[in-house]
Scaffold this motif. Structure first.
Motif, mmCIF file in Angstrom:
data_model
loop_
_atom_site.group_PDB
_atom_site.id
_atom_site.type_symbol
_atom_site.label_atom_id
_atom_site.label_comp_id
_atom_site.label_asym_id
_atom_site.label_seq_id
_atom_site.Cartn_x
_atom_site.Cartn_y
_atom_site.Cartn_z
ATOM 1 N N SER A 60 -5.293 -12.059 -43.523
ATOM 2 C CA SER A 60 -5.140 -12.063 -45.904
ATOM 3 C C SER A 60 -3.528 -12.168 -45.863
ATOM 4 O O SER A 60 -3.562 -12.424 -46.551
ATOM 5 N N THR A 61 -3.306 -11.891 -44.853
ATOM 6 C CA THR A 61 -1.364 -12.631 -44.895
ATOM 7 C C THR A 61 -1.193 -14.061 -45.592
ATOM 8 O O THR A 61 -0.348 -14.348 -45.388
ATOM 9 N N LEU A 62 -2.176 -14.531 -44.508
ATOM 10 C CA LEU A 62 -1.907 -15.811 -44.609
ATOM 11 C C LEU A 62 -2.576 -16.280 -46.421
ATOM 12 O O LEU A 62 -2.001 -17.123 -46.530
ATOM 13 N N PHE A 63 -3.659 -15.826 -46.393
ATOM 14 C CA PHE A 63 -3.789 -15.537 -48.065
ATOM 15 C C PHE A 63 -2.739 -15.417 -49.353
ATOM 16 O O PHE A 63 -2.705 -15.502 -50.289
ATOM 17 N N GLY A 64 -2.327 -14.435 -48.502
ATOM 18 C CA GLY A 64 -0.872 -13.745 -49.723
ATOM 19 C C GLY A 64 0.065 -14.642 -49.668
ATOM 20 O O GLY A 64 0.728 -15.096 -50.480
ATOM 21 N N LEU A 65 0.632 -15.391 -48.357
ATOM 22 C CA LEU A 65 1.311 -16.363 -48.545
ATOM 23 C C LEU A 65 0.498 -18.244 -49.392
ATOM 24 O O LEU A 65 1.628 -18.834 -49.739
ATOM 25 N N VAL A 66 -0.438 -17.977 -49.134
ATOM 26 C CA VAL A 66 -1.334 -18.988 -50.338
ATOM 27 C C VAL A 66 -1.073 -18.790 -51.566
ATOM 28 O O VAL A 66 -0.876 -19.882 -53.020
ATOM 29 N N SER A 67 -1.341 -17.841 -51.948
ATOM 30 C CA SER A 67 -1.881 -17.298 -53.647
ATOM 31 C C SER A 67 -0.338 -16.618 -53.930
ATOM 32 O O SER A 67 -0.371 -16.900 -55.184
ATOM 33 N N GLY A 68 0.293 -16.980 -53.174
ATOM 34 C CA GLY A 68 2.060 -16.524 -53.557
ATOM 35 C C GLY A 68 2.227 -14.974 -53.659
ATOM 36 O O GLY A 68 3.255 -14.972 -54.444
ATOM 37 N N SER A 69 1.534 -13.685 -53.264
ATOM 38 C CA SER A 69 2.653 -12.846 -53.478
ATOM 39 C C SER A 69 2.614 -12.423 -52.364
ATOM 40 O O SER A 69 3.570 -11.498 -52.155
ATOM 41 N N LEU A 70 3.277 -13.439 -51.264
ATOM 42 C CA LEU A 70 3.722 -13.131 -50.312
ATOM 43 C C LEU A 70 4.546 -14.508 -49.951
ATOM 44 O O LEU A 70 4.738 -15.669 -50.125
ATOM 45 N N ARG A 71 6.195 -14.514 -49.096
ATOM 46 C CA ARG A 71 7.077 -15.644 -49.111
ATOM 47 C C ARG A 71 6.775 -15.751 -47.973
ATOM 48 O O ARG A 71 6.867 -15.028 -47.293
ATOM 49 N N PRO A 72 7.079 -17.561 -47.732
ATOM 50 C CA PRO A 72 7.294 -17.309 -46.147
ATOM 51 C C PRO A 72 8.420 -17.121 -45.562
ATOM 52 O O PRO A 72 9.779 -17.435 -46.437
ATOM 53 N N ASP A 73 9.461 -16.769 -44.924
ATOM 54 C CA ASP A 73 10.070 -17.264 -44.028
ATOM 55 C C ASP A 73 10.413 -18.119 -44.043
ATOM 56 O O ASP A 73 12.323 -18.712 -43.341
ATOM 57 N N ALA A 74 10.048 -19.070 -43.212
ATOM 58 C CA ALA A 74 10.314 -20.716 -42.921
ATOM 59 C C ALA A 74 8.743 -21.705 -43.474
ATOM 60 O O ALA A 74 7.819 -21.081 -43.500
ATOM 61 N N GLY A 75 8.888 -22.885 -43.718
ATOM 62 C CA GLY A 75 8.001 -23.669 -44.025
ATOM 63 C C GLY A 75 7.692 -24.275 -45.695
ATOM 64 O O GLY A 75 8.318 -23.561 -46.298
ATOM 65 N N THR A 76 6.266 -25.179 -45.343
ATOM 66 C CA THR A 76 6.100 -25.354 -46.708
ATOM 67 C C THR A 76 4.528 -24.969 -47.221
ATOM 68 O O THR A 76 4.003 -25.057 -45.803
ATOM 69 N N ILE A 77 4.607 -25.175 -48.278
ATOM 70 C CA ILE A 77 3.100 -24.991 -48.728
ATOM 71 C C ILE A 77 2.658 -25.766 -49.664
ATOM 72 O O ILE A 77 3.682 -25.976 -50.954
ATOM 73 N N LEU A 78 2.331 -27.013 -49.991
ATOM 74 C CA LEU A 78 1.823 -28.166 -51.176
ATOM 75 C C LEU A 78 0.901 -27.787 -51.528
ATOM 76 O O LEU A 78 -0.308 -27.123 -50.801
ATOM 77 N N TYR A 79 0.742 -28.287 -52.749
ATOM 78 C CA TYR A 79 -0.682 -27.986 -52.996
ATOM 79 C C TYR A 79 -0.726 -29.295 -54.608
ATOM 80 O O TYR A 79 0.111 -29.564 -55.192
ATOM 81 N N ASP A 80 -2.043 -29.614 -53.702
ATOM 82 C CA ASP A 80 -2.887 -31.471 -54.544
ATOM 83 C C ASP A 80 -0.797 -32.283 -54.659
ATOM 84 O O ASP A 80 -0.742 -33.033 -55.641
ATOM 85 N N GLY A 81 0.055 -32.234 -53.660
ATOM 86 C CA GLY A 81 0.702 -33.043 -52.963
ATOM 87 C C GLY A 81 2.353 -32.243 -53.682
ATOM 88 O O GLY A 81 3.413 -32.853 -54.172
ATOM 89 N N GLN A 82 1.892 -30.902 -54.573
ATOM 90 C CA GLN A 82 3.164 -30.505 -55.721
ATOM 91 C C GLN A 82 3.780 -29.883 -54.157
ATOM 92 O O GLN A 82 2.891 -28.588 -53.681
ATOM 93 N N ASP A 83 5.001 -29.542 -54.446
ATOM 94 C CA ASP A 83 5.431 -28.410 -52.931
ATOM 95 C C ASP A 83 5.784 -27.316 -53.805
ATOM 96 O O ASP A 83 6.390 -26.617 -54.530
ATOM 97 N N ILE A 84 4.590 -25.995 -53.850
ATOM 98 C CA ILE A 84 5.048 -24.519 -54.107
ATOM 99 C C ILE A 84 5.077 -23.424 -54.062
ATOM 100 O O ILE A 84 4.888 -22.110 -54.364
ATOM 101 N N THR A 85 5.892 -23.801 -52.389
ATOM 102 C CA THR A 85 6.882 -22.914 -51.909
ATOM 103 C C THR A 85 7.287 -21.686 -52.556
ATOM 104 O O THR A 85 6.796 -20.551 -52.594
ATOM 105 N N GLY A 86 8.206 -22.029 -53.920
ATOM 106 C CA GLY A 86 9.198 -21.810 -54.164
ATOM 107 C C GLY A 86 7.868 -21.065 -55.640
ATOM 108 O O GLY A 86 8.931 -19.843 -56.288
#
Ligand SMILES: Nc1ncnc2c1ncn2[C@@H]1O[C@H](COP(=O)(O)OP(=O)(O)OP(=O)(O)O)[C@@H](O)[C@H]1O
Length: 262
Positions: A60-86
């Motif tokens: 579930s934590t991974l879902f939080g990181l992908v959906s944006g309710s949680l922020r990763p301490d490190a790493g990158t999340i790209l969606y459709d080629g766009q950096d959405i980590t922040g």
């Protein structure tokens, strides 16, 4: 289905559909507990991916990181080629990432239809008229049409699970994250839910599904990932993954961490 010779993803109209979601080197800790440990994951636009793992593995934590309710301490999340980590959760929802929760939490005092409208108007960015039409279609698709005017708080478990998925669909997702929607259902109810998820996937929505009810998951997904202690420990064709020594050991409680703790 035709597969791309380079990346193994689906080919539509002669073109590789590529990745919709790419998670690279993602870490997340709560205090001293690491719940995402250098996780890499890719989800293609036509994928149906299953995620399993013991309680507390970090699913579930991974879902939080992908959906944006949680922020990763490190790493990158790209969606459709766009950096959405922040990007925050609302921004990710508008881009087409929707999530259902393990414990449904609809607006209990509102009707089933109103619950969908909120998602469609605020999450999907539609006019009220378009939203109303589409919410009617989603109610049909998820088997909730006859319950449209009931207060969401009065629904029984299967319908609450359906509503959780319907609310996510109302936001017009391209990527749907389903968190344990089959738990507690009867066989027949589970069968109905699987049929709905398959339909949603067939309509062009990429699915990532966390589920402990493995037979339901295997009826839908074409790839399976196993998380344990926040780490991705296996990934591949679902039945091969389920049969692997790694998964057998984890579910028999004989993995390294369990040994160390003994
Ligand atoms: N907000 C939080 N603050 C502190 N610890 C948390 C938080 N959210 C989750 N945890 C802890 O992180 C670990 C991973 O939790 P998570 O819910 O991601 O696991 P899971 O694999 O989804 O488990 P389950 O199958 O039981 O739902 C657990 O030990 C949990 O107690």
């Amino acid at each position: 289905m035709l597969l791309c010779a380079e990346c193994g993803r689906s080919v539509l109209g002669g073109t590789c559909v590529g990745e919709l979601l790419q998670i690279a080197g993602v870490n997340k800790s709560f205090g001293a507990v690491k719940v995402a440990d250098n996780v890499d994951l890719a989800v293609g636009q036509t994928d149906a991916l299953g995620i399993i793992g013991p309680n507390g593995a970090g699913k579930s934590t991974l879902f939080g990181l992908v959906s944006g309710s949680l922020r990763p301490d490190a790493g990158t999340i790209l969606y459709d080629g766009q950096d959405i980590t922040g990007l925050d959760a609302a921004g990710r929802c508008r881009l087409g990432i929707a999530r259902s929760f393990q414990v449904p939490h609809p607006f209990v005092g509102m009707s089933v239809f109103e619950n969908l409208l909120v998602g469609a108007i605020f999450g999907g960015g539609e006019s009220e008229r378009d939203a109303m039409r589409r919410c009617g279609e989603i109610l049909d698709r998820t088997g909730l049409a006859s319950k449209a005017n009931l207060p969401a708080g009065s629904l029984r478990l299967l319908d609450r699970k359906r509503l959780e998925m319907a609310r996510a669909l109302a936001t017009r997702p391209r990527l749907l994250l389903l968190d344990e929607i089959a738990g507690g259902l009867t066989e027949e109810e589970c069968h109905q839910l699987v049929a709905t998820v398959r339909e949603v996937h067939a309509s062009g929505v990429a699915i990532v599904w966390i589920e402990h009810v493995v037979h339901a998951l295997l009826a839908v997904v074409d790839r399976l990932v196993v998380l344990n202690y926040g780490r991705k420990v296996a990934e591949g064709e679902p039945r091969e993954v389920m049969a692997s020594d790694m998964v057998q050991q984890i579910y028999m409680g004989m993995d390294d961490h369990a040994d160390a703790a003994a």
